[in-house]
Design an enzyme around this catalytic site. Structure first.
Site, short mmCIF file in Angstrom:
data_model
loop_
_atom_site.label_atom_id
_atom_site.label_comp_id
_atom_site.label_asym_id
_atom_site.label_seq_id
_atom_site.Cartn_x
_atom_site.Cartn_y
_atom_site.Cartn_z
N GLU A 188 0.81 -1.22 0.00
CA GLU A 188 0.00 0.00 0.00
C GLU A 188 0.84 1.27 0.00
OE1 GLU A 188 -3.08 0.36 -0.42
OE2 GLU A 188 -3.91 -1.64 -0.13
N GLU A 193 7.08 -22.05 8.08
CA GLU A 193 7.51 -21.16 9.16
C GLU A 193 8.53 -21.83 10.08
OE1 GLU A 193 4.52 -21.46 12.89
OE2 GLU A 193 3.67 -20.49 11.13
#
Length: 300
Positions: free
Chosen positions: A83, A114
């Site tokens: 953004e 992960e």
């Protein structure tokens, strides 16, 4: 590794009968619990302020900001980074999100990745992190090996390291420059950290990135004067900013925006100082893009 003791894995007594609640009762419970996310961010205000100050300093000297995480945490980092270019006209390189598993993990669960600390180390090497950069490791439970490995590697390279987790320091300790803990408490759905933990993390990332851009002079008042004019909606926003801050008529604002090369910041500087585009560009570079400072230099 047993993670049952972590705050993010605890059972919330307020939602013991979750599957018996009506739709309205569910909404009311969520709304009540979500308020704790806002409160948790408020408790971390000093650490968030330090994160902004350190990040702005690094970016001002040519550094980059990286978010790194796995699963929900990684997706939130990528979202915030993506953004920044349309909102603040930054280059895609200035703020970047790194997620375990790469782009595919944005839409398909890759939570097993992960557990690979070496992949986090590799990501730091791949992006050629230096002492100029800032690396924000995001992990709700605090123990994600991918993030832990990345932060250790970033620190070894001299980068500024920031940690965002939703467990207290006594449960997970880490050696970083800024340690941000967002203690939202147990989730309504036990262990589902995409809920309050995710909400608090999104709020914190909003604060860090927007606060940093304010410090870098990409905002004038509360207007996004570095907005990238890349579609009709953003052109309309740019013109409204120009008209609100200058009282220009619509046609004059259109002309000014086009003369500036579709740069709201430059258009305002040209209008307020009478400078042409080339001189305005030079002055903004001289003042590191800070519109207020550039205007003040002409009035002094």
């Amino acid at each position: 590794m047993d993670r049952g003791h972590l705050l993010t894995e605890q059972v919330n007594p307020s939602s013991q009968n979750l599957d018996k609640l009506s739709c309205l009762e569910l909404v009311e419970l969520f709304n009540c619990e979500d308020a704790k996310a806002v409160a948790a961010v408020a408790e971390a205000k000093q650490e968030l302020a330090e994160a902004i100050a350190r990040t702005a300093k690094s970016l001002r000297h040519g550094g980059r900001l990286f978010y790194i995480g796995a699963g929900t945490s990684g997706r939130l980092g990528v979202l915030d980074a993506s953004e920044c270019p349309p909102t603040f006209c930054t280059s895609p390189e200035m703020v970047q999100g790194i997620i375990a598993g790469g782009a595919a993990a944005l839409v398909r669960s890759s939570e097993d990745l992960e557990d690979r600390a070496e992949d986090g180390v590799g990501a730091i090497a791949q992006h050629k992190i230096t002492q100029l950069d800032v690396v924000v490791g995001i992990t709700a439970g605090g123990t994600t090996p991918y993030v832990q490995g990345a932060l250790q590697a970033a620190k070894a390279r001299g980068a500024t390291t920031i940690f965002i987790a939703c467990v207290p320091q006594e449960q997970v300790q880490i050696d970083v420059d800024v340690d941000i803990r967002l203690l939202v408490g147990a989730e309504i759905l036990a262990g589902s950290t995409r809920l309050k933990a995710g909400t608090a993390t999104k709020l914190a990332l909003n604060i860090i990135s927007t606060g940093t851009m304010v410090q870098l002079g990409k905002v004038y008042g509360n207007r996004m004067v570095d907005v990238a004019v890349t579609n009709n909606k953003l052109r309309d926003r740019a013109l409204r900013i120009l008209r609100d801050l200058t009282d220009l008529e619509p046609d004059a604002a259109e002309t000014l925006l086009d003369r500036s090369g579709k740069s709201v910041k430059l258009a305002l500087l040209m209008h307020w100082t009478g400078l042409d585009k080339a001189e305005g560009d030079r002055l903004l570079v001289e003042h590191k893009g800070n519109l207020r400072a550039a205007v003040a230099s002409c009035q002094g």
